[in-house]
Write an enzyme that holds these catalytic residues in place. Structure first.
Site, short mmCIF file in Angstrom:
data_model
loop_
_atom_site.label_atom_id
_atom_site.label_comp_id
_atom_site.label_asym_id
_atom_site.label_seq_id
_atom_site.Cartn_x
_atom_site.Cartn_y
_atom_site.Cartn_z
N ASP A 27 0.83 -1.20 0.00
CA ASP A 27 0.00 0.00 0.00
C ASP A 27 0.87 1.25 0.00
O ASP A 27 0.63 2.20 -0.74
CB ASP A 27 -0.91 -0.04 1.23
CG ASP A 27 -1.80 1.18 1.30
OD1 ASP A 27 -2.62 1.35 0.37
OD2 ASP A 27 -1.66 1.97 2.24
N LYS A 29 1.35 4.17 -3.04
CA LYS A 29 1.29 5.61 -2.82
C LYS A 29 2.55 6.30 -3.32
O LYS A 29 2.50 7.37 -3.93
CB LYS A 29 1.09 5.91 -1.34
CG LYS A 29 -0.30 5.50 -0.84
CD LYS A 29 -0.42 5.64 0.66
CE LYS A 29 -1.82 5.28 1.12
NZ LYS A 29 -1.89 5.07 2.58
#
Ligand code: ASP
Ligand code: MG
Length: 806
Positions: A662, A666
């Protein structure tokens, strides 16, 4: 004296005719001096014409004639039309025998509609004790002998009218037949369809009436047809000059020939609704208001004819030839436009004449075809013309841009020489949307932004509620109405073009249906929804397959879903090129740092030419909490993790956070903002899950959390004094190259550094740039959670909505 004119619809059986009688009675009781001009009732004129045609073709017309008679007598006991009906019988049987009829006979037949209507109203008024006087306009209005479209002879007619009215004045109400007249040989003529309006304005002129009141079934003249544009507003007052522009585009009350007698004597015309007594209608006078009035009118049933060819460029007399040959065939050209660069000429004609016009032009330009000066003459059949009256070219870019943004590309446009009307030709299927978009633009009415929300879980659901709660306020402040017309999950969709309400959750259960994305696109299209936004609050890779189709069908995109930005660089580019091609936007502020204004800041810095040299920070709220708490206290790693799980800070399987993907996504999104061509595979990710715990089910993992303790206790202990652990994303290197270095890693930083001071589940981003040197721009705050993410998505929606106004 006021002239009151009532049309066929007002005089129809039922509520209509009785209301007319009430209105007249009322006026008389108030002591007003009035004259009443009437059309035939309901569709009587059409009916008579249809019966006539049947008779001439020797078809059986009797049934239809009986229906006509019955209609005229319905609900009225004491009326007697024996005389009129007998004449009609004779006329029709004569036509039937002959198998043909002249225009003269037709006028005579049609005249019965008005005669019957005026006789009936006269009698009904008399029954109420009013001194009504049936007045056959054939004794007053004298015309030339052009049956079907006769021209009044002013001098004679005026004398007759004045004489008649000086005899029947005082409290007498003359009930005059509209539409019909007589030639000098006393034969019946008519003034052309809708001619009662003309009769009324002639009487107004001759009698120098104070006002002509035209009763309709609408409240007046609107800024656009209210059936097509729900936001259309009534125009209170307009000038004859402005009205004339409207008349040209098809409002028959305002037909030029009807207006001229009024202008001549400066008599105001008021358009009123028979059913709405309180309404003042629209007043049309000689004075022009300060601000030119604007309105939209539509011409339907037209076709566009295109003449193309290089040889047309700069040639003298081409237009003249077009007009000459078409005029010869009695084909009227409503719009012509010449594009010098396009080397083409476009013209608009009635759809029924399109083929004939094409043939005529092909013949006229035969020689030019051979010389290849003209290459094609084509017809586009399904078009409509929208005229923006009161619009000059200086501000035309506004409605024009709004159209383009809504994927309506006008096929042709032109402006009048006086410069106050701009006409556009659009595809018929786009008419509705185009009208609403232009109308909203020129009247600065609250614009609707139509939103489809995909994914109604925690973030999506919160967003919907946030939007619904602020709709009213936003409309007041920004004149933008946010309308959620679709809510969907991966299987089912709830659609409502007027917008879902607070009860959407209940309705999703009871009213939603299976769908594919095309259903939503089609729904938006069929309901002419403008300013479309699709919001992706799913975490689904499959849904991102729909992005391009949505963009191609006029949707802007907003997503909290990170997937689309972290697929291959090829897709990343393709999506952006589709966005550009369709002039659509894609906003995803919440992809990184939830509601924090991070992406926007980076975009701006980058766009303004500021060299960003490094971006580093704690990107994950859950991992922020984990390491902040672990570093600060004495608790074991597994205990802190358990705590985070219980508080809902992590995904149900915390390995999704711990694996680092994750954070990597980003980081990749930020890198790509800087035009770096990195792929997900380029990122060095420190996976926080020990090898032997990576497989197996979530439950198995959760049972073995304590196995993490030793690993992280060691890491913690090995730090220098006053240092803390942070799990960070780091983008660095020579960012002028194609790719940057992307690391996702666990680091030990001094406790008093910016990273070291992060608390709770906050995120922090340090943006290093050339001008700011060693002092990074720091953005810090709650970087996760449904409420802040939803707010961030909402922010993106508002950014897009703002563009609707510019
Ligand atoms: N009855 C005629 C028509 O239908 C005239 C009018 O209504 O004004 O055209
Ligand atoms: Mg953000």
């Amino acid at each position: 004296m006021k002239i009151l004119k009532f049309g066929g619809k007002s005089l129809a059986n039922g509520k209509g005719i009785n209301t007319v009688i009430d209105i007249v009675e009322n006026r008389v009781k108030k002591g007003e001096k009035i004259t009443v001009v009437l059309s035939a009732r309901g569709n009587s004129t059409d009916e008579l014409e249809a019966i006539l045609k049947k008779a001439s073709k020797n078809e059986n017309y009797q049934d239809q004639l009986d229906v006509f008679k019955k209609y005229q007598l319905e609900a009225f006991d004491n009326v007697d039309f024996t005389e009129e009906f007998e004449t009609l019988d004779k006329l029709f049987s004569g036509v039937s025998l002959l198998g043909d009829y002249s225009k003269r006979i037709k006028d005579l037949v049609l005249s019965h509609g008005e005669v019957i209507s005026a006789k009936l109203v006269t009698q009904l008024l008399q029954e109420r004790g009013i001194d009504a006087n049936f007045t056959d306009s054939r004794t007053l209005i004298i015309t030339d002998a052009q049956f079907g479209d006769a021209q009044p002879l002013d001098k004679l007619s005026k004398e007759n009218v004045i004489k008649h009215f000086s005899k029947h004045n005082g409290s007498t109400v003359n009930v005059v037949t509209g539409f019909i007249a007589a030639n000098t040989k006393n034969e019946t003529t008519t003034l052309g369809r809708n001619g009662s309006n003309y009769t009324a304005s002639l009487l107004a002129n001759y009698l120098e009436a104070e006002e002509l009141q035209n009763f309709t079934h609408v409240n007046g003249i609107y800024t656009a047809n209210p059936d097509l544009v729900p936001e259309a507003k009534k125009i209170e007052k307009l000038s004859f000059k402005e009205a004339n522009e409207l008349a040209y585009f098809g409002v028959n009350i305002l037909h030029a020939k009807t207006i001229i007698p009024l202008i001549e004597k400066n008599i105001p015309l008021r358009v009123l609704n028979i059913f709405d007594h309180t309404n003042e209608g629209t007043l049309i006078t000689a004075e022009t208001g300060e601000k030119g009035i604007k309105s939209l009118s539509v011409l339907e049933h037209v076709a566009l004819i295109n003449l193309e060819g290089r040889g047309l460029l700069g040639r003298v007399g081409v237009d003249a030839r077009i007009f000459r040959v078409l005029a010869h065939k009695n084909i009227s050209v409503s719009i012509i436009s010449q594009g010098s660069s396009e080397r083409g000429i476009g013209l608009v004609v009635d759809v029924s004449k399109a083929k004939e016009a094409q043939d005529t032009l092909e013949k006229e330009f035969e020689a030019d075809f051979q010389k290849r000066d003209v290459s094609a003459i084509t017809i586009v059949e399904n078009v409509s013309v929208i005229s923006i009256i009161g619009q000059d070219l200086s501000t035309f870019h506004k409605p024009y841009n709004a159209l383009i943004k809504n994927q309506v590309i006008p096929l042709l446009f032109n402006n009048t020489v006086s410069g106050t009307t701009v006409s556009l030709v659009v595809k018929k299927e786009q008419l509705h949307r185009a009208l609403n978009v232009i109308h909203g633009e020129i009247f600065e009415i609250s614009k609707k932004v139509n939103i489809a929300v995909f994914g109604h879980g925690l973030v999506g659901g919160t967003l919907i509620d946030q939007i619904l709660n602020s709709v009213k306020q936003i409309e007041k402040r920004k004149k933008i109405k946010l309308n959620i017309f679709a809510v969907a999950n991966s299987r089912k969709v709830l659609l409502n073009k007027n917008g879902i309400d607070e009860d959407w959750k209940g309705r999703i259960n009871s009213q939603s249906a299976d769908y594919v994305i095309d259903d939503v696109i089609k729904y938006a299209d069929e309901n002419h929804l403008e300013n479309l936004i699709a919001i992706d609050n799913t975490a689904s890779k499959i849904f991102t397959n729909n992005y391009i189709a949505l963009v191609e069908h006029g949707f802007d995109l907003v997503s909290s879903n990170k997937i689309a930005n972290t697929l291959s660089f090829k897709f990343y580019k393709e999506l952006r090129s589709k966005l550009e091609k369709n002039q659509k936007q894609y906003l995803y502020e919440t992809n990184v740092g939830a509601g924090l204004p991070l992406i926007d800041t980076i975009k701006l810095l980058h766009l303004s030419g500021e060299n960003i040299t490094r971006i580093k920070g704690v990107f994950s709220g859950s991992l922020s909490y984990l390491f902040n708490t672990f570093s600060a206290g004495e608790k074991e790693f597994s205990e802190v993790l358990r705590d985070a799980i219980d508080k809902g800070y992590t995904e149900p399987d915390p390995r999704e956070d711990l694996c680092g993907n994750d954070v990597a996504r980003k980081l990749l999104i930020l890198a790509r903002e800087l035009d770096l061509k990195n792929e997900l595979e380029d990122i060095n990710i420190h996976n926080l899950i020990p090898n032997d715990l990576r497989k197996g089910s979530a439950t198995q993992f959760l049972d073995r959390l304590h196995e993490l303790d030793k690993v992280y206790q060691n890491v913690k202990d090995e730090q220098k004094p006053n240092h803390v652990l942070r799990y960070i994303g780091d983008l660095w290197g020579d960012l002028f190259q194609e790719k940057g270095n992307l690391d996702v890693k666990l680091v030990s930083v001094p406790q008093n550094s910016a990273l070291g001071q992060v608390k709770g589940s906050d995120s922090i981003f340090e943006i290093y740039t050339e001008s700011y040197g060693d002092q990074p721009i720091v953005i810090q705050g709650a970087g996760a959670g449904a409420a802040v993410t939803a707010r961030g998505v909402f922010g993106d929606v508002l950014r897009l909505a703002d563009k609707v106004n510019n």
